[in-house]
Design a protein around this motif. Structure first.
Motif, PDB file in Angstrom:
ATOM      1  N   ASN A  80     -22.942  27.537 -14.034  1.00  0.00           N
ATOM      2  CA  ASN A  80     -23.178  28.335 -12.839  1.00  0.00           C
ATOM      3  C   ASN A  80     -23.698  27.464 -11.688  1.00  0.00           C
ATOM      4  O   ASN A  80     -24.528  27.896 -10.891  1.00  0.00           O
ATOM      5  CB  ASN A  80     -24.160  29.468 -13.140  1.00  0.00           C
ATOM      6  N   SER A  81     -23.210  26.242 -11.604  1.00  0.00           N
ATOM      7  CA  SER A  81     -23.693  25.342 -10.552  1.00  0.00           C
ATOM      8  C   SER A  81     -23.185  25.743  -9.177  1.00  0.00           C
ATOM      9  O   SER A  81     -23.740  25.340  -8.162  1.00  0.00           O
ATOM     10  CB  SER A  81     -23.241  23.912 -10.861  1.00  0.00           C
ATOM     11  N   GLY A  82     -22.100  26.533  -9.131  1.00  0.00           N
ATOM     12  CA  GLY A  82     -21.562  26.920  -7.830  1.00  0.00           C
ATOM     13  C   GLY A  82     -20.122  26.495  -7.644  1.00  0.00           C
ATOM     14  O   GLY A  82     -19.393  27.086  -6.862  1.00  0.00           O
ATOM     15  N   ALA A  83     -19.684  25.479  -8.352  1.00  0.00           N
ATOM     16  CA  ALA A  83     -18.289  25.077  -8.258  1.00  0.00           C
ATOM     17  C   ALA A  83     -17.463  25.936  -9.195  1.00  0.00           C
ATOM     18  O   ALA A  83     -17.949  26.403 -10.228  1.00  0.00           O
ATOM     19  CB  ALA A  83     -18.153  23.602  -8.630  1.00  0.00           C
ATOM     20  N   ARG A  84     -16.198  26.158  -8.790  1.00  0.00           N
ATOM     21  CA  ARG A  84     -15.314  26.948  -9.658  1.00  0.00           C
ATOM     22  C   ARG A  84     -14.217  26.082 -10.256  1.00  0.00           C
ATOM     23  O   ARG A  84     -13.890  26.184 -11.423  1.00  0.00           O
ATOM     24  CB  ARG A  84     -14.636  28.062  -8.826  1.00  0.00           C
ATOM     25  N   GLU A  85     -13.675  25.228  -9.384  1.00  0.00           N
ATOM     26  CA  GLU A  85     -12.564  24.392  -9.833  1.00  0.00           C
ATOM     27  C   GLU A  85     -12.738  22.997  -9.251  1.00  0.00           C
ATOM     28  O   GLU A  85     -13.073  22.846  -8.079  1.00  0.00           O
ATOM     29  CB  GLU A  85     -11.251  24.988  -9.329  1.00  0.00           C
ATOM     30  N   LEU A  86     -12.499  22.008 -10.106  1.00  0.00           N
ATOM     31  CA  LEU A  86     -12.625  20.619  -9.688  1.00  0.00           C
ATOM     32  C   LEU A  86     -11.297  19.919  -9.851  1.00  0.00           C
ATOM     33  O   LEU A  86     -10.486  20.301 -10.661  1.00  0.00           O
ATOM     34  CB  LEU A  86     -13.645  19.882 -10.559  1.00  0.00           C
ATOM     35  N   MET A  87     -11.124  18.871  -9.070  1.00  0.00           N
ATOM     36  CA  MET A  87      -9.983  17.988  -9.306  1.00  0.00           C
ATOM     37  C   MET A  87     -10.526  16.606  -9.620  1.00  0.00           C
ATOM     38  O   MET A  87     -11.330  16.061  -8.857  1.00  0.00           O
ATOM     39  CB  MET A  87      -9.083  17.899  -8.074  1.00  0.00           C
ATOM     40  N   CYS A  88     -10.091  16.064 -10.745  1.00  0.00           N
ATOM     41  CA  CYS A  88     -10.581  14.752 -11.161  1.00  0.00           C
ATOM     42  C   CYS A  88     -10.067  13.690 -10.199  1.00  0.00           C
ATOM     43  O   CYS A  88      -8.907  13.708  -9.776  1.00  0.00           O
ATOM     44  CB  CYS A  88     -10.106  14.459 -12.583  1.00  0.00           C
ATOM     45  N   ILE A  89     -10.982  12.771  -9.835  1.00  0.00           N
ATOM     46  CA  ILE A  89     -10.594  11.664  -8.967  1.00  0.00           C
ATOM     47  C   ILE A  89     -10.575  10.375  -9.744  1.00  0.00           C
ATOM     48  O   ILE A  89      -9.736   9.503  -9.521  1.00  0.00           O
ATOM     49  CB  ILE A  89     -11.601  11.522  -7.807  1.00  0.00           C
ATOM     50  N   ARG A  90     -11.554  10.229 -10.648  1.00  0.00           N
ATOM     51  CA  ARG A  90     -11.717   8.950 -11.329  1.00  0.00           C
ATOM     52  C   ARG A  90     -12.299   9.186 -12.701  1.00  0.00           C
ATOM     53  O   ARG A  90     -13.154  10.040 -12.876  1.00  0.00           O
ATOM     54  CB  ARG A  90     -12.682   8.084 -10.511  1.00  0.00           C
ATOM     55  N   ILE A 121     -14.683  19.008  -5.441  1.00  0.00           N
ATOM     56  CA  ILE A 121     -14.696  20.460  -5.633  1.00  0.00           C
ATOM     57  C   ILE A 121     -13.558  21.062  -4.826  1.00  0.00           C
ATOM     58  O   ILE A 121     -13.475  20.891  -3.601  1.00  0.00           O
ATOM     59  CB  ILE A 121     -16.044  21.050  -5.188  1.00  0.00           C
ATOM     60  N   LYS A 122     -12.684  21.784  -5.506  1.00  0.00           N
ATOM     61  CA  LYS A 122     -11.543  22.403  -4.824  1.00  0.00           C
ATOM     62  C   LYS A 122     -11.810  23.857  -4.495  1.00  0.00           C
ATOM     63  O   LYS A 122     -11.219  24.431  -3.594  1.00  0.00           O
ATOM     64  CB  LYS A 122     -10.301  22.303  -5.723  1.00  0.00           C
ATOM     65  N   GLU A 123     -12.682  24.470  -5.327  1.00  0.00           N
ATOM     66  CA  GLU A 123     -13.003  25.885  -5.105  1.00  0.00           C
ATOM     67  C   GLU A 123     -14.446  26.094  -5.495  1.00  0.00           C
ATOM     68  O   GLU A 123     -14.889  25.631  -6.544  1.00  0.00           O
ATOM     69  CB  GLU A 123     -12.089  26.744  -5.985  1.00  0.00           C
ATOM     70  N   ALA A 124     -15.182  26.752  -4.631  1.00  0.00           N
ATOM     71  CA  ALA A 124     -16.604  26.945  -4.917  1.00  0.00           C
ATOM     72  C   ALA A 124     -16.997  28.390  -4.671  1.00  0.00           C
ATOM     73  O   ALA A 124     -16.371  29.104  -3.888  1.00  0.00           O
ATOM     74  CB  ALA A 124     -17.456  26.006  -4.061  1.00  0.00           C
ATOM     75  N   PRO A 169     -25.428  25.742  -3.369  1.00  0.00           N
ATOM     76  CA  PRO A 169     -25.643  24.388  -2.860  1.00  0.00           C
ATOM     77  C   PRO A 169     -24.384  23.525  -2.869  1.00  0.00           C
ATOM     78  O   PRO A 169     -24.252  22.618  -2.047  1.00  0.00           O
ATOM     79  CB  PRO A 169     -26.711  23.808  -3.795  1.00  0.00           C
ATOM     80  N   LEU A 170     -23.435  23.797  -3.789  1.00  0.00           N
ATOM     81  CA  LEU A 170     -22.217  22.991  -3.837  1.00  0.00           C
ATOM     82  C   LEU A 170     -21.141  23.625  -2.967  1.00  0.00           C
ATOM     83  O   LEU A 170     -20.954  24.840  -2.971  1.00  0.00           O
ATOM     84  CB  LEU A 170     -21.706  22.882  -5.280  1.00  0.00           C
ATOM     85  N   GLU A 171     -20.436  22.754  -2.219  1.00  0.00           N
ATOM     86  CA  GLU A 171     -19.418  23.268  -1.316  1.00  0.00           C
ATOM     87  C   GLU A 171     -18.069  22.670  -1.625  1.00  0.00           C
ATOM     88  O   GLU A 171     -17.973  21.651  -2.293  1.00  0.00           O
ATOM     89  CB  GLU A 171     -19.775  22.907   0.120  1.00  0.00           C
ATOM     90  N   ARG A 172     -17.053  23.246  -1.051  1.00  0.00           N
ATOM     91  CA  ARG A 172     -15.708  22.735  -1.223  1.00  0.00           C
ATOM     92  C   ARG A 172     -15.609  21.332  -0.645  1.00  0.00           C
ATOM     93  O   ARG A 172     -16.274  21.007   0.338  1.00  0.00           O
ATOM     94  CB  ARG A 172     -14.734  23.666  -0.495  1.00  0.00           C
ATOM     95  N   SER A 173     -14.755  20.500  -1.272  1.00  0.00           N
ATOM     96  CA  SER A 173     -14.487  19.103  -0.879  1.00  0.00           C
ATOM     97  C   SER A 173     -15.720  18.225  -0.941  1.00  0.00           C
ATOM     98  O   SER A 173     -15.863  17.262  -0.202  1.00  0.00           O
ATOM     99  CB  SER A 173     -13.809  19.019   0.487  1.00  0.00           C
TER     100      SER A 173
END
Lengths: 122, 172
Positions: free
Chosen positions: A13-23, A43-46, A51-55
């Motif tokens: 429940n950190s606030g992010a919904r979907e991530l895209m791996c970079i590395r 973060i692609k979707e939040a 506290p966590l935002e998109r991108s």
């Protein structure tokens, strides 16, 4: 088998919904990440008003993959999706709750806080 | 270490075999081999797939209700180790297994739907009994006494004299 450009769900429940791996963190030309590996993701979707935002670029640890995990005792476990838990530089989760079942291997890799928060450990 | 049952075919999965699939609602499916796993991925219903235990139990081919199944219930409470208890349990497992398999094979053999030879014998036995009881539906008893062509020959005899004596019980 998570690699850059892979979209992953977030299991806390950190606030992010979907991530895209970079590395994939580990070695310089490391191809894939499995359960228990740390990745850098964007973060692609939040969830709004957290506290966590998109991108935003954050680190996360992978807790479940669709690729099978081969345990030391011979068990092979496959999950239904690729999921992560957002962590900070020390390895502590940023959220306060974890959703879904977690593999026991995370305990050996010193993610004890995540394992203790998990509702079910296999 | 725990011996699980394959979700698809219901055989035991020993450690080191098979795959476990964890669904998003944290339900765990154990599979004994890739055949069962692939059938699951194809979304096949084990109750409709002929070679699974689920099918045979549903269609009455296998024994479903028996007191010996009570011993194999899943208990999540770990028991404190007691040497006597462990020894007795091991002996009991063997015995219960034998009783269960004997009862299961009896169930299979003595069923009239069985495709085994014993099933055919059973069907003929039942058919014969039904015919004997309901012969009056086929032909009136009085008519039967006069014309005995519909009676089952009970004993094959060489002497013609004895044959007429046999038909008399049918009149009842």
């Amino acid at each position: 088998m998570i690699q850059p450009q892979t979209y992953l769900n977030v299991a806390d429940n950190s606030g992010a919904r979907e991530l895209m791996c970079i590395r994939v963190i580990g070695a310089s030309n490391r191809r894939y990440a499995h359960i228990g590996d740390v990745i850098v993701a964007v973060i692609k979707e939040a969830v709004p008003n957290t506290p966590l935002e998109r991108s935003e670029v954050i680190t996360a640890v992978i807790v479940s993959t669709r690729k099978e995990l081969k345990c030391d005792n011979g068990m092979i476990i496959r999950y239904d999706d690729n999921a992560t838990v957002v962590i900070d530089q020390e390895g502590n989760p940023k959220g306060t709750r974890i959703f879904g079942a977690i593999a026991r291997e995370l305990r050996q890799l010193n993610f004890t806080k995540i394992v203790s928060l998990a509702p079910e450990v296999l | 270490m725990r011996l699980e049952k394959c979700w698809f075919c219901s055989s035991t999965v020993y450690p080191g075999h098979g795959i476990q699939f964890v669904r998003n609602d944290a339900k765990i499916f154990h599979f004994c081999r890739s055949k069962c796993h692939k059938n699951f991925k194809m979304k096949r219903n084990p109750r409709k797939v002929k070679w699974t235990k689920a099918y045979s139990r549903l269609h009455g081919k296998d024994m479903t209700q028996d007191s010996t199944f009570e011993f194999e219930r899943k208990r999540n409470r770990p028991e404190r180790y007691d040497r006597n208890l462990a020894e007795n349990t091991l002996k009991a497992i063997k015995k219960i297994d034998k009783i269960r398999s004997d009862r299961a094979s009896d169930h299979i053999k003595n069923k009239s739907f069985s495709r085994l030879k014993t099933g055919k014998v059973q069907r003929q036995k039942e058919a014969r009994k039904q015919l004997e009881l309901g012969i009056h539906l086929v032909k009136a008893p009085l008519a039967l006494a006069q014309d005995s062509s519909l009676c089952l020959p009970k004993i094959k005899v060489n002497v013609s004299q004895a044959q007429t004596e046999e038909n008399q019980p049918m009149e009842e």
